[in-house]
Write an enzyme that holds these catalytic residues in place. Sequence first.
Site, short mmCIF file in Angstrom:
data_model
loop_
_atom_site.label_atom_id
_atom_site.label_comp_id
_atom_site.label_asym_id
_atom_site.label_seq_id
_atom_site.Cartn_x
_atom_site.Cartn_y
_atom_site.Cartn_z
CE1 TYR A 145 -4.07 -2.06 5.54
CE2 TYR A 145 -3.38 0.07 4.76
CZ TYR A 145 -3.92 -1.19 4.37
OH TYR A 145 -4.11 -1.29 3.19
CB SER A 178 -0.86 -0.04 1.39
OG SER A 178 -1.28 1.35 1.77
P1 NAP Z 1 -11.51 -6.03 0.30
O1 NAP Z 1 -12.31 -5.98 -0.86
O2 NAP Z 1 -11.98 -5.89 1.61
O3 NAP Z 1 -10.98 -7.80 -0.10
C1 NAP Z 1 -10.36 -8.32 1.00
C2 NAP Z 1 -10.10 -9.69 0.78
O4 NAP Z 1 -9.28 -10.40 1.74
C3 NAP Z 1 -11.52 -10.40 0.56
O5 NAP Z 1 -11.38 -11.34 -0.44
C4 NAP Z 1 -11.39 -11.35 1.98
O6 NAP Z 1 -12.22 -12.47 1.69
C5 NAP Z 1 -10.21 -11.70 2.07
N1 NAP Z 1 -9.78 -11.72 3.59
C6 NAP Z 1 -10.00 -10.92 4.63
N2 NAP Z 1 -9.71 -11.45 5.95
C7 NAP Z 1 -9.45 -12.72 5.49
C8 NAP Z 1 -8.84 -13.74 6.34
N3 NAP Z 1 -8.53 -13.56 7.45
N4 NAP Z 1 -8.52 -14.99 5.64
C9 NAP Z 1 -8.40 -15.08 4.22
N5 NAP Z 1 -8.85 -13.88 3.37
C10 NAP Z 1 -9.12 -12.93 4.18
O7 NAP Z 1 -10.38 -5.45 0.31
P2 NAP Z 1 -9.32 -4.93 -1.07
O8 NAP Z 1 -9.27 -3.39 -1.05
O9 NAP Z 1 -9.59 -5.65 -2.26
O10 NAP Z 1 -7.88 -5.25 -0.32
C11 NAP Z 1 -7.11 -6.14 -0.82
C12 NAP Z 1 -5.39 -5.70 -0.46
O11 NAP Z 1 -5.16 -4.69 -1.04
C13 NAP Z 1 -5.31 -5.83 1.02
O12 NAP Z 1 -4.10 -6.25 1.36
C14 NAP Z 1 -5.27 -4.14 1.36
O13 NAP Z 1 -4.56 -3.73 2.36
C15 NAP Z 1 -4.58 -3.65 0.11
N6 NAP Z 1 -4.94 -2.18 -0.38
C16 NAP Z 1 -6.18 -1.80 -0.58
C17 NAP Z 1 -6.52 -0.49 -0.75
C18 NAP Z 1 -7.84 0.01 -1.08
O14 NAP Z 1 -7.68 1.40 -1.01
N7 NAP Z 1 -8.71 -0.73 -1.42
C19 NAP Z 1 -5.31 0.74 -0.97
C20 NAP Z 1 -3.92 -0.24 -0.72
C21 NAP Z 1 -3.87 -1.50 -0.37
P3 NAP Z 1 -13.04 -13.07 3.01
O15 NAP Z 1 -13.80 -11.96 3.62
O16 NAP Z 1 -14.10 -14.07 2.07
O17 NAP Z 1 -12.40 -14.02 3.42
#
Ligand code: NAP
Length: 264
Positions: free
Chosen positions: A152, A139
């Site tokens: 985080y 991130s």
């Molecule tokens: P999201 O839409 O909330 O998706 C998160 C994913 O992680 C879901 O598929 C969830 O699936 C899975 N997950 C959560 N807890 C888990 C666990 N205990 N075991 C296995 N799977 C788990 O979030 P996202 O934005 O796509 O985030 C994906 C990555 O991008 C993360 O690492 C986040 O830090 C990073 N990121 C996001 C942003 C942003 O602005 N969106 C910015 C920078 C970085 P289940 O709930 O089905 O387990």
Amino acid sequence: MAQETFLITGASDGIGAIYADRIARRGANLILVARRVDKLADLANQLHAQTGVHVEVLAADLADPEDLARIEARLRDDDSITGLVNNAGIAGESGFVDTDPAHLTGMIDLNVLAVTRLSSAIAPRLAKKGAGAIINITSVTALMPESFSAVYPATKAFVLAFTEALQAQLGSKGVRVQAVLPGITRTAIWSDEQLANFPPSMVMEAGEMVDAALAGFDMGEPITIPALPDNAQLDAYLAARAALRPNLSLAHAAPRYGVMQAVE
Ligand code: NAP
């Protein structure tokens, strides 16, 4: 080219689900990991129907030691797996002093420990083979921790440092290792209210973010910041850090501390 298989964590939603779509369209088989198995199964059926690739679903809570060990074993033992996308991650932290320590522990387990263990499970096999890929989703908060609270961005800084160290060790062995630093990306990690409070000019759609990250992967970028207009800024940051190196470990403390001792 041999058939590739990518294991993608957190593939049930958001960025991970888009990675699954894009990698399937590139012709690789998939293993999708997350807790919500129904969502994974729907995506698997859809991607198989649309692309013909084989898509397997593994339900796992990667913050749970037994589930994590099961996925590690698969990565270690299954020679058909050629790539890993460490994407699963959570945020959801309010101010540090207001956050339940149990939530922080869960965040570290998922964002740090699982990324480390899964990479450690696949890396020896890929290094031996001299091929394959590890893509770690970190991130931009890794570069601006003071603007976020607090664990985080630290977990994401860990993943960035870890990925850079892996690149140094595995790159020469033919393994591609990439750190992806998304900015604010429209996914369910944010509430609608949070997203509405950001200027729209700062929020990227998840599809565009992943397409840029994969373009960066194809270009051989070790660190990809999808939003960064001028990559020379990243190069300058890395060069400034490298310039510190000759001065970081010396026999004497800096004169400003006034404690320099004669060597005995
Ligand atoms: P999201 O839409 O909330 O998706 C998160 C994913 O992680 C879901 O598929 C969830 O699936 C899975 N997950 C959560 N807890 C888990 C666990 N205990 N075991 C296995 N799977 C788990 O979030 P996202 O934005 O796509 O985030 C994906 C990555 O991008 C993360 O690492 C986040 O830090 C990073 N990121 C996001 C942003 C942003 O602005 N969106 C910015 C920078 C970085 P289940 O709930 O089905 O387990």
